[in-house]
Design an enzyme around this catalytic site. Structure first.
Site, short mmCIF file in Angstrom:
data_model
loop_
_atom_site.label_atom_id
_atom_site.label_comp_id
_atom_site.label_asym_id
_atom_site.label_seq_id
_atom_site.Cartn_x
_atom_site.Cartn_y
_atom_site.Cartn_z
N ASP A 7 2.71 -3.58 2.36
CA ASP A 7 2.80 -5.06 1.77
C ASP A 7 1.91 -6.02 2.36
O ASP A 7 1.91 -6.67 3.69
CB ASP A 7 4.47 -5.17 3.29
CG ASP A 7 4.51 -6.87 2.31
OD1 ASP A 7 4.55 -6.84 1.67
OD2 ASP A 7 5.30 -7.07 3.30
N GLU A 68 2.83 -3.53 -2.24
CA GLU A 68 3.32 -4.29 -3.68
C GLU A 68 2.27 -5.23 -4.40
O GLU A 68 1.51 -5.40 -3.80
CB GLU A 68 4.11 -5.12 -2.47
CG GLU A 68 4.59 -6.28 -3.46
CD GLU A 68 5.94 -7.07 -2.33
OE1 GLU A 68 7.37 -6.45 -1.73
OE2 GLU A 68 5.48 -7.82 -2.13
N ASP A 141 8.09 -7.38 7.17
CA ASP A 141 6.65 -6.88 6.73
C ASP A 141 7.15 -5.58 7.07
O ASP A 141 6.69 -3.86 5.97
CB ASP A 141 5.18 -7.64 7.33
CG ASP A 141 5.75 -9.08 7.03
OD1 ASP A 141 5.46 -9.45 5.91
OD2 ASP A 141 5.59 -9.62 8.21
#
Length: 184
Positions: A7, A68, A141
């Site tokens: 992330d 991501e 996160d």
């Protein structure tokens, strides 16, 4: 299949490593949030996060790498930091010859919760349940990085490719959402 999920973030970069069996059960191997101080020079922040990613890639030796996908938002400096970290992470994966998956936030949310507009709390709750954790990964996160890794394994894993084994309710909802998005 061992997947390292990222992330990306310049201040906080979540990294989750999961092992996913052919029957789609996932086991947490490691989760960590790499950090860099906001008052540090950009190049040093990128170096710090990059070194952390190198350490984790070398230590956990994943079979695949998932991150991501950067998406546009109003906060341009934030998008730039995410894009810069993403570039460093993708570079490290490519150097190791790892297959890479880029996943949108809604794709990841749909994969783990069955709902592409789930909030962070819902993602964290489902990650905790899916992996049988005694407590939720923190900060968000960390849970997001695990969700990215699980999403990738479910999408790319041998069970999905072979079509074997029953899909979970979240996987069925995700597949429906993915099919609907392709029709648009």
């Amino acid at each position: 299949m061992r997947v390292l999920g990222v992330d990306p973030g310049l201040t906080r970069c979540g990294v989750g490593v999961v092992d996913v069996a052919p029957n789609r059960t996932a086991r947490l191997v490691h989760v960590e949030v790499l950090r860099s101080p906001a008052d540090q020079a950009l190049e040093l922040r990128l170096l710090s996060i990059g070194r952390g990613l190198i350490r984790l890639l070398d230590e956990y030796r994943p079979d695949a790498f998932a991150i991501e996908q950067v998406f546009a938002q109003q906060n341009v400096p934030s998008v730039m930091g995410v894009a810069q970290i993403s570039g460093i992470a993708l570079h490290q994966a490519a150097e190791r010859g790892l297959p890479v998956g880029l996943h949108t936030p809604s794709e990841v949310k749909a994969a783990v919760t069955g709902y592409g507009n789930a909030d962070k709390r819902q993602v964290t709750t489902m990650v905790t349940r899916l992996l049988g954790l005694t407590e939720a990964p923190k900060p968000a996160d960390a849970a997001d990085a695990i969700a990215i890794a699980v999403c990738h394994a479910w999408r790319q894993g041998p069970a999905r490719a072979a079509g074997s084994g029953p899909a979970t309710p979240a996987q069925r909802a995700w597949a429906q959402a993915e099919a609907a998005a392709k029709r648009r």
